[in-house]
Design a protein around this motif. Structure first.
Motif, PDB file in Angstrom:
ATOM      1  N   ARG A   1       0.814  -1.216   0.000  1.00  0.00           N
ATOM      2  CA  ARG A   1       0.000   0.000   0.000  1.00  0.00           C
ATOM      3  C   ARG A   1       0.848   1.267   0.000  1.00  0.00           C
ATOM      4  O   ARG A   1       0.326   2.364  -0.246  1.00  0.00           O
ATOM      5  CB  ARG A   1      -0.952  -0.006   1.196  1.00  0.00           C
ATOM      6  CG  ARG A   1      -1.983  -1.122   1.174  1.00  0.00           C
ATOM      7  CD  ARG A   1      -2.811  -1.132   2.455  1.00  0.00           C
ATOM      8  NE  ARG A   1      -1.949  -1.315   3.617  1.00  0.00           N
ATOM      9  CZ  ARG A   1      -2.348  -1.164   4.881  1.00  0.00           C
ATOM     10  NH1 ARG A   1      -3.610  -0.833   5.134  1.00  0.00           N
ATOM     11  NH2 ARG A   1      -1.513  -1.357   5.882  1.00  0.00           N
ATOM     12  N   ILE A   2       2.136   1.125   0.254  1.00  0.00           N
ATOM     13  CA  ILE A   2       3.037   2.276   0.173  1.00  0.00           C
ATOM     14  C   ILE A   2       2.950   2.922  -1.205  1.00  0.00           C
ATOM     15  O   ILE A   2       3.045   4.146  -1.348  1.00  0.00           O
ATOM     16  CB  ILE A   2       4.485   1.844   0.485  1.00  0.00           C
ATOM     17  CG1 ILE A   2       4.633   1.544   1.980  1.00  0.00           C
ATOM     18  CG2 ILE A   2       5.492   2.907   0.047  1.00  0.00           C
ATOM     19  CD1 ILE A   2       5.915   0.829   2.348  1.00  0.00           C
TER      20      ILE A   2
ATOM     21  N   CYS B   1      -0.527   8.735 -11.188  1.00  0.00           N
ATOM     22  CA  CYS B   1      -0.110   8.334  -9.842  1.00  0.00           C
ATOM     23  C   CYS B   1      -1.304   8.309  -8.885  1.00  0.00           C
ATOM     24  O   CYS B   1      -2.247   9.092  -9.040  1.00  0.00           O
ATOM     25  CB  CYS B   1       0.929   9.328  -9.331  1.00  0.00           C
ATOM     26  SG  CYS B   1       1.752   8.830  -7.823  1.00  0.00           S
ATOM     27  N   PRO B   2      -1.281   7.424  -7.898  1.00  0.00           N
ATOM     28  CA  PRO B   2      -2.285   7.529  -6.839  1.00  0.00           C
ATOM     29  C   PRO B   2      -2.297   8.937  -6.261  1.00  0.00           C
ATOM     30  O   PRO B   2      -1.249   9.592  -6.157  1.00  0.00           O
ATOM     31  CB  PRO B   2      -1.804   6.495  -5.810  1.00  0.00           C
ATOM     32  CG  PRO B   2      -1.099   5.463  -6.627  1.00  0.00           C
ATOM     33  CD  PRO B   2      -0.406   6.246  -7.705  1.00  0.00           C
ATOM     34  N   ASP B   3      -3.471   9.395  -5.890  1.00  0.00           N
ATOM     35  CA  ASP B   3      -3.657  10.786  -5.491  1.00  0.00           C
ATOM     36  C   ASP B   3      -2.833  11.165  -4.258  1.00  0.00           C
ATOM     37  O   ASP B   3      -2.672  10.373  -3.321  1.00  0.00           O
ATOM     38  CB  ASP B   3      -5.129  11.052  -5.177  1.00  0.00           C
ATOM     39  CG  ASP B   3      -5.988  11.067  -6.424  1.00  0.00           C
ATOM     40  OD1 ASP B   3      -5.449  11.336  -7.510  1.00  0.00           O
ATOM     41  OD2 ASP B   3      -7.202  10.807  -6.306  1.00  0.00           O
TER      42      ASP B   3
ATOM     43  N   LEU C   1      -3.715   4.739   4.492  1.00  0.00           N
ATOM     44  CA  LEU C   1      -3.281   3.676   3.590  1.00  0.00           C
ATOM     45  C   LEU C   1      -4.481   2.950   2.999  1.00  0.00           C
ATOM     46  O   LEU C   1      -4.539   2.694   1.783  1.00  0.00           O
ATOM     47  CB  LEU C   1      -2.388   2.685   4.344  1.00  0.00           C
ATOM     48  CG  LEU C   1      -0.944   3.115   4.581  1.00  0.00           C
ATOM     49  CD1 LEU C   1      -0.305   2.247   5.663  1.00  0.00           C
ATOM     50  CD2 LEU C   1      -0.128   3.040   3.296  1.00  0.00           C
ATOM     51  N   GLU C   2      -5.436   2.618   3.838  1.00  0.00           N
ATOM     52  CA  GLU C   2      -6.644   1.941   3.359  1.00  0.00           C
ATOM     53  C   GLU C   2      -7.451   2.844   2.435  1.00  0.00           C
ATOM     54  O   GLU C   2      -7.928   2.424   1.382  1.00  0.00           O
ATOM     55  CB  GLU C   2      -7.500   1.516   4.567  1.00  0.00           C
ATOM     56  CG  GLU C   2      -6.951   0.342   5.347  1.00  0.00           C
ATOM     57  CD  GLU C   2      -7.042  -0.952   4.556  1.00  0.00           C
ATOM     58  OE1 GLU C   2      -8.133  -1.534   4.474  1.00  0.00           O
ATOM     59  OE2 GLU C   2      -6.000  -1.369   4.006  1.00  0.00           O
ATOM     60  N   GLN C   3      -7.598   4.080   2.819  1.00  0.00           N
ATOM     61  CA  GLN C   3      -8.351   5.044   2.023  1.00  0.00           C
ATOM     62  C   GLN C   3      -7.695   5.249   0.658  1.00  0.00           C
ATOM     63  O   GLN C   3      -8.386   5.312  -0.376  1.00  0.00           O
ATOM     64  CB  GLN C   3      -8.396   6.360   2.792  1.00  0.00           C
ATOM     65  CG  GLN C   3      -9.135   7.496   2.131  1.00  0.00           C
ATOM     66  CD  GLN C   3      -9.178   8.718   3.035  1.00  0.00           C
ATOM     67  OE1 GLN C   3      -9.701   8.654   4.156  1.00  0.00           O
ATOM     68  NE2 GLN C   3      -8.605   9.827   2.585  1.00  0.00           N
TER      69      GLN C   3
ATOM     70  N   ASP D   1       6.066  -6.687  -5.200  1.00  0.00           N
ATOM     71  CA  ASP D   1       5.462  -6.274  -3.929  1.00  0.00           C
ATOM     72  C   ASP D   1       4.034  -6.787  -3.786  1.00  0.00           C
ATOM     73  O   ASP D   1       3.539  -6.931  -2.656  1.00  0.00           O
ATOM     74  CB  ASP D   1       5.458  -4.749  -3.819  1.00  0.00           C
ATOM     75  CG  ASP D   1       6.851  -4.172  -3.665  1.00  0.00           C
ATOM     76  OD1 ASP D   1       7.813  -4.960  -3.589  1.00  0.00           O
ATOM     77  OD2 ASP D   1       6.986  -2.932  -3.624  1.00  0.00           O
ATOM     78  N   PHE D   2       3.371  -7.041  -4.907  1.00  0.00           N
ATOM     79  CA  PHE D   2       1.983  -7.496  -4.864  1.00  0.00           C
ATOM     80  C   PHE D   2       1.857  -9.009  -4.978  1.00  0.00           C
ATOM     81  O   PHE D   2       0.792  -9.557  -4.741  1.00  0.00           O
ATOM     82  CB  PHE D   2       1.173  -6.802  -5.964  1.00  0.00           C
ATOM     83  CG  PHE D   2       1.027  -5.329  -5.761  1.00  0.00           C
ATOM     84  CD1 PHE D   2       0.014  -4.826  -4.954  1.00  0.00           C
ATOM     85  CD2 PHE D   2       1.904  -4.429  -6.352  1.00  0.00           C
ATOM     86  CE1 PHE D   2      -0.124  -3.460  -4.750  1.00  0.00           C
ATOM     87  CE2 PHE D   2       1.784  -3.065  -6.152  1.00  0.00           C
ATOM     88  CZ  PHE D   2       0.763  -2.567  -5.342  1.00  0.00           C
TER      89      PHE D   2
END
Length: 260
Positions: A161-162, A173-175, A190-192, A223-224
């Motif tokens: 989740r990093i 990119c993730p927001d 991290l969850e959000q 990593d996944f």
């Protein structure tokens, strides 16, 4: 010669996207779990409150609008962090420290080089982006963004989740989160962040049997885990019909995440 030079540039760009592996920098493993002190991130929160624009599908940043005084405050925040020894704090406090520092440095890089269309234009003629540039010195150690992400965050916390919370100032990119990380809110954020990215078109786009994933899942596949593990990870957060990773392609938008 021009043809050879062009081919060379294309090769540099292609290899520049290859993700560095997680390579632990042991010096940063130390922590003090008995220390209950916190690190002040209010100046970073002030920057986010003033210039981040959270839209339903994309979070953007108003780089053009940042005032000289707020640029100074951002620099002051970064200087305060780099004058702090994170090893004297708890692991939870350290995590927030590194994530906020990474994101603040990225914003500062854009501001220092604005205007530009993509962060990939930084880093010199033969570089794909600025990620290997040594930007700060902490405890006498020179660090780059790649050091923070791949030699500290990834190998120490070992949490996929990093990838959802370190922001590269790009639309793909993730927001960038509107809330500064702290020891107490990191798990929630991290969850959000995972849920928001996986349920966005830049994270997953399904068309019939075809699934287009963010290139993050290709670059950082290690990593996944296996395809099966990745599928479970995505469906843990995905809303609606579960995704099946049969015909998969990857994509990423490097355009600047700028609010106009």
């Amino acid at each position: 010669m021009r043809t050879i030079f062009t081919l060379f540039l294309l090769l540099v760009s292609a290899t520049g996207c290859a993700a560095p592996r997680a390579d632990l920098w042991p010096y940063w493993q130390q922590s003090n779990e008995t220390n209950t002190a916190t690190i002040d991130h209010s100046l970073w929160q002030q920057t986010l409150d003033s210039y981040l624009v959270a839209q339903p599908k994309q979070t953007l940043f108003r780089y053009r609008a940042v005032s000289s005084s707020d640029k100074y405050d951002l620099d002051r925040y970064i200087r305060k962090l780099t004058a702090t020894d994170p090893r004297r704090y708890s692991k939870d406090e350290q995590f927030a420290y590194w994530v906020n520092l990474y994101n603040a440095l990225t914003v500062q890089l854009i501001l220092d080089n604005y205007p530009l269309k993509s962060i990939t234009k930084l880093g010199g003629l033969f570089s794909f982006g600025p990620w290997d540039e040594k930007l700060v010195t902490i405890n006498g150690n020179n660090l780059s963004l790649n050091d923070i992400e791949h030699r500290i965050l990834r190998p120490i916390w070992n949490d996929p989740r990093i990838h959802y919370v370190v922001n590269c100032a790009s639309l793909g990119c993730p927001d960038l989160q509107p809330t500064a990380f702290t020891a107490s809110n990191s798990e929630k954020l991290l969850e959000q962040s995972a849920r928001r990215f996986i349920n966005s078109a830049k994270g997953i786009r399904v068309s019939g049997d075809n699934v287009r994933l963010s290139s993050i899942y290709d670059w950082y596949g290690v990593d996944f885990g296996s395809k099966s593990n990745l599928q479970k990870h995505l469906n843990r957060y995905r809303q609606g019909q579960p995704v099946q990773l049969n015909n998969v392609s990857y994509d990423y938008d490097w355009a600047l995440n700028e609010a106009r």
